[in-house]
Structures are given as C-alpha cells and as structure tokens.
Design a protein around this motif. Sequence first.
Motif, PDB file in Angstrom:
ATOM      1  N   PRO A 241       0.829  -1.212   0.150  1.00 57.39           N
ATOM      2  CA  PRO A 241      -0.058   0.016   0.073  1.00 57.39           C
ATOM      3  C   PRO A 241       0.721   1.136  -0.104  1.00 57.39           C
ATOM      4  O   PRO A 241       1.985   1.541   0.576  1.00 57.39           O
ATOM      5  N   ASP A 242       0.447   2.281  -0.472  1.00 61.22           N
ATOM      6  CA  ASP A 242       0.943   3.627  -0.677  1.00 61.22           C
ATOM      7  C   ASP A 242       2.287   3.815  -1.434  1.00 61.22           C
ATOM      8  O   ASP A 242       3.057   4.708  -1.197  1.00 61.22           O
ATOM      9  N   ALA A 243       2.531   2.655  -2.419  1.00 62.28           N
ATOM     10  CA  ALA A 243       3.837   2.807  -3.118  1.00 62.28           C
ATOM     11  C   ALA A 243       3.415   4.171  -3.982  1.00 62.28           C
ATOM     12  O   ALA A 243       2.416   4.267  -4.521  1.00 62.28           O
ATOM     13  N   GLY A 244       4.827   4.630  -4.238  1.00 61.10           N
ATOM     14  CA  GLY A 244       4.543   6.113  -4.885  1.00 61.10           C
ATOM     15  C   GLY A 244       5.284   6.214  -6.209  1.00 61.10           C
ATOM     16  O   GLY A 244       5.523   6.904  -6.702  1.00 61.10           O
ATOM     17  N   GLY A 245       5.267   4.916  -6.977  1.00 57.36           N
ATOM     18  CA  GLY A 245       5.624   4.753  -8.359  1.00 57.36           C
ATOM     19  C   GLY A 245       4.984   3.478  -9.021  1.00 57.36           C
ATOM     20  O   GLY A 245       4.207   2.860  -8.423  1.00 57.36           O
ATOM     21  N   SER A 246       5.744   3.304 -10.257  1.00 54.71           N
ATOM     22  CA  SER A 246       5.336   2.293 -11.177  1.00 54.71           C
ATOM     23  C   SER A 246       6.455   1.467 -11.382  1.00 54.71           C
ATOM     24  O   SER A 246       7.570   1.794 -11.713  1.00 54.71           O
ATOM     25  N   TRP A 247       6.399   0.027 -11.012  1.00 55.02           N
ATOM     26  CA  TRP A 247       7.418  -1.102 -11.440  1.00 55.02           C
ATOM     27  C   TRP A 247       7.512  -1.180 -12.937  1.00 55.02           C
ATOM     28  O   TRP A 247       8.582  -1.379 -13.115  1.00 55.02           O
ATOM     29  N   THR A 248       6.332  -0.951 -13.583  1.00 57.07           N
ATOM     30  CA  THR A 248       6.455  -1.204 -15.210  1.00 57.07           C
ATOM     31  C   THR A 248       7.324  -0.327 -15.739  1.00 57.07           C
ATOM     32  O   THR A 248       8.147  -0.362 -16.345  1.00 57.07           O
ATOM     33  N   SER A 249       7.024   0.985 -15.342  1.00 55.87           N
ATOM     34  CA  SER A 249       8.113   2.158 -16.013  1.00 55.87           C
ATOM     35  C   SER A 249       9.608   1.940 -15.413  1.00 55.87           C
ATOM     36  O   SER A 249      10.526   2.578 -16.032  1.00 55.87           O
ATOM     37  N   ALA A 250       9.612   1.354 -13.925  1.00 56.06           N
ATOM     38  CA  ALA A 250      11.058   1.093 -13.617  1.00 56.06           C
ATOM     39  C   ALA A 250      11.889   0.239 -14.429  1.00 56.06           C
ATOM     40  O   ALA A 250      12.855   0.456 -14.681  1.00 56.06           O
ATOM     41  N   LEU A 251      11.208  -0.906 -15.057  1.00 54.46           N
ATOM     42  CA  LEU A 251      11.599  -1.795 -15.856  1.00 54.46           C
ATOM     43  C   LEU A 251      11.742  -1.371 -17.019  1.00 54.46           C
ATOM     44  O   LEU A 251      13.061  -1.486 -17.670  1.00 54.46           O
ATOM     45  N   LEU A 252      11.089  -0.550 -17.786  1.00 52.31           N
ATOM     46  CA  LEU A 252      11.266  -0.049 -18.893  1.00 52.31           C
ATOM     47  C   LEU A 252      12.556   1.105 -18.775  1.00 52.31           C
ATOM     48  O   LEU A 252      13.259   1.203 -19.745  1.00 52.31           O
ATOM     49  N   GLY A 253      12.472   1.908 -17.757  1.00 54.72           N
ATOM     50  CA  GLY A 253      13.464   2.886 -17.582  1.00 54.72           C
ATOM     51  C   GLY A 253      14.916   2.129 -17.524  1.00 54.72           C
ATOM     52  O   GLY A 253      15.748   2.861 -18.217  1.00 54.72           O
ATOM     53  N   SER A 254      14.857   1.211 -16.850  1.00 56.28           N
ATOM     54  CA  SER A 254      16.158   0.331 -16.682  1.00 56.28           C
ATOM     55  C   SER A 254      16.857  -0.130 -18.051  1.00 56.28           C
ATOM     56  O   SER A 254      17.603   0.088 -18.504  1.00 56.28           O
ATOM     57  N   LEU A 255      15.754  -0.786 -18.937  1.00 54.60           N
ATOM     58  CA  LEU A 255      16.223  -1.373 -20.261  1.00 54.60           C
ATOM     59  C   LEU A 255      16.543  -0.195 -21.284  1.00 54.60           C
ATOM     60  O   LEU A 255      17.521  -0.223 -22.075  1.00 54.60           O
ATOM     61  N   ILE A 256      15.764   0.964 -20.940  1.00 57.02           N
ATOM     62  CA  ILE A 256      15.853   2.066 -22.051  1.00 57.02           C
ATOM     63  C   ILE A 256      17.227   2.763 -21.931  1.00 57.02           C
ATOM     64  O   ILE A 256      17.696   3.072 -22.867  1.00 57.02           O
ATOM     65  N   LEU A 257      17.428   3.082 -20.527  1.00 53.93           N
ATOM     66  CA  LEU A 257      18.491   3.962 -20.399  1.00 53.93           C
ATOM     67  C   LEU A 257      19.735   2.995 -20.465  1.00 53.93           C
ATOM     68  O   LEU A 257      20.696   3.769 -20.980  1.00 53.93           O
ATOM     69  N   GLY A 258      19.731   1.790 -19.988  1.00 54.45           N
ATOM     70  CA  GLY A 258      20.914   0.985 -20.397  1.00 54.45           C
ATOM     71  C   GLY A 258      21.167   0.967 -21.776  1.00 54.45           C
ATOM     72  O   GLY A 258      22.325   1.049 -22.267  1.00 54.45           O
ATOM     73  N   ALA A 259      20.315   0.835 -22.743  1.00 54.41           N
ATOM     74  CA  ALA A 259      20.369   0.729 -24.357  1.00 54.41           C
ATOM     75  C   ALA A 259      20.873   1.941 -24.757  1.00 54.41           C
ATOM     76  O   ALA A 259      21.646   2.015 -25.443  1.00 54.41           O
ATOM     77  N   GLY A 260      20.419   3.194 -24.173  1.00 56.62           N
ATOM     78  CA  GLY A 260      20.872   4.302 -24.829  1.00 56.62           C
ATOM     79  C   GLY A 260      22.355   4.678 -24.186  1.00 56.62           C
ATOM     80  O   GLY A 260      22.939   5.145 -25.302  1.00 56.62           O
TER      81      GLY A 260
END
Length: 243
Positions: A139-158
């Motif tokens: 409860p009360d999590a302040g973010g999104s795991w999906t965007s965290a996963l995509l952020g990791s992959l996209i920033l790593g690729a960049g």
Amino acid sequence: METLLIITAAALWGCGAGVLIPRPAYRLSVPTDAPWRSACPAGHPLTGIGNGWLGRARCAAGDSYGPSTLAIASVTAVVCALLAAAVGARPELVVWLLLAPAGVLLALVDFTAHRLPDVLTLPLAAVVLVLLGVAALLPDAGGSWTSALLGSLILGAGYFVLFVISKGFGFGDVKLALVLGAVLGWYGWAIVLIGTFAGYLLGALCGISLILVGRADRKARIPFGPFLLAGTFATVLLGSCAH
C-alpha cells in the motif's frame, strides 16, 4: 513525530552502513583487470566477516586505510536522511536506503580508480528491480514497477549506444544505467529525462571547471559515475516530493 523518527532511523542506518564502506572501497579501487586488494597498505592480510569484505578499515596494527571513515559515514547518513525526509513512510524508502550505501561505494571507487565493478553494478540492477517489484505490491507505493523496468532497459540501451559512438563513456556506465534507469523510472518518464540530464550537466560542469583551472584538457576522461549517481539522487528527491 513519525517523520522525525523515520529521518533519525534513516540517518543512523546511513551512518552505520557508511562506517563499513571504506574497506570495500579500498579493496575495489584497483586498475581494470587487477585483482581486488587482499592486504592493507602495510601488507597485513584483510580477514574477517565475509572473507574480509566487512569490517572497519583498520589493519592489524590499528592504522586506518582507504577513504576517511568519518567523512563517508557522514555523507551516507546525510544522503539517507534526505531520502527519508523526501520519501516519507512509502515502501520504496526501504529500497532507496538499501541502495544509498552502494551508490556511495560506487561513486568512491569510480572517482578513485575510474571503474564501476561488475560485482556491484550487475547485482544491483537485479536487486533494485526485484525490490521495487515488491514495493509496488504494498500500500501507498509512490511509483510504477513497469516504468522502472522499462526505464532500466531503455536507459541501459541508450548508454550502450553512447558507449559505442563516444570515447567519453565506459562500459561500466552502461551497466550502472540499468540501476539508475530503474530508480528514475519508478517515478515516471519525466524523472528519467531530468535525472539523466542532471547527471550529464554535473559531469560537464566538472569537466569544464577542470579545463579552466588547467587540471585537464579536452581529451581527458573523467569518471562519470559519481555525477550520474548525484544527478539520480537529486532527481529522486524531486520525484518523491512530486508524488
């Protein structure tokens, strides 16, 4: 009152963890392909918990080695306290507090030896995604795991593309980007962009300053890791406050 207790506990955690950072920082701060240090500067073998990785940075003769324990413990305590003040009692605070000492350690090693060891970056990338996945279920999590996963992959690729086309990046920065992308991505794409830009800006300002004072030329390579980590830290504070 609750907020004050959280901040105090986070600062104490950071201080305690910071005391243990100088020893692994000393051991890991070696040139690429060199074995990790196994003895203090006086030649005494490093023994103790975790095959000598855990413990105070003091040799058998009682002499200190590596970076200043007081300075590192103070910095880590401040980092953890600021995270606690910004994030509050959200589940992701536990993740950030676990990552903060590792980030300080990585910054020290990169600043000293211009390397970001795989033994730290790759496990951190996996750990942060797993922990954020757990935090997202609470409860009360302040973010999104999906965007965290995509952020990791996209920033790593960049960063991998930048590594291929630019001489200013090392492959360690690419692997660190997997961690930072997950952390920034937790708070959304705007935070990913701001955090990435902040890291570049800090690194560029440092490089320009060194050139102006005559301590480097345009071909000199500076360790980007500390600046990428600092930019991510500042942006996480911003992102947590916005959420």
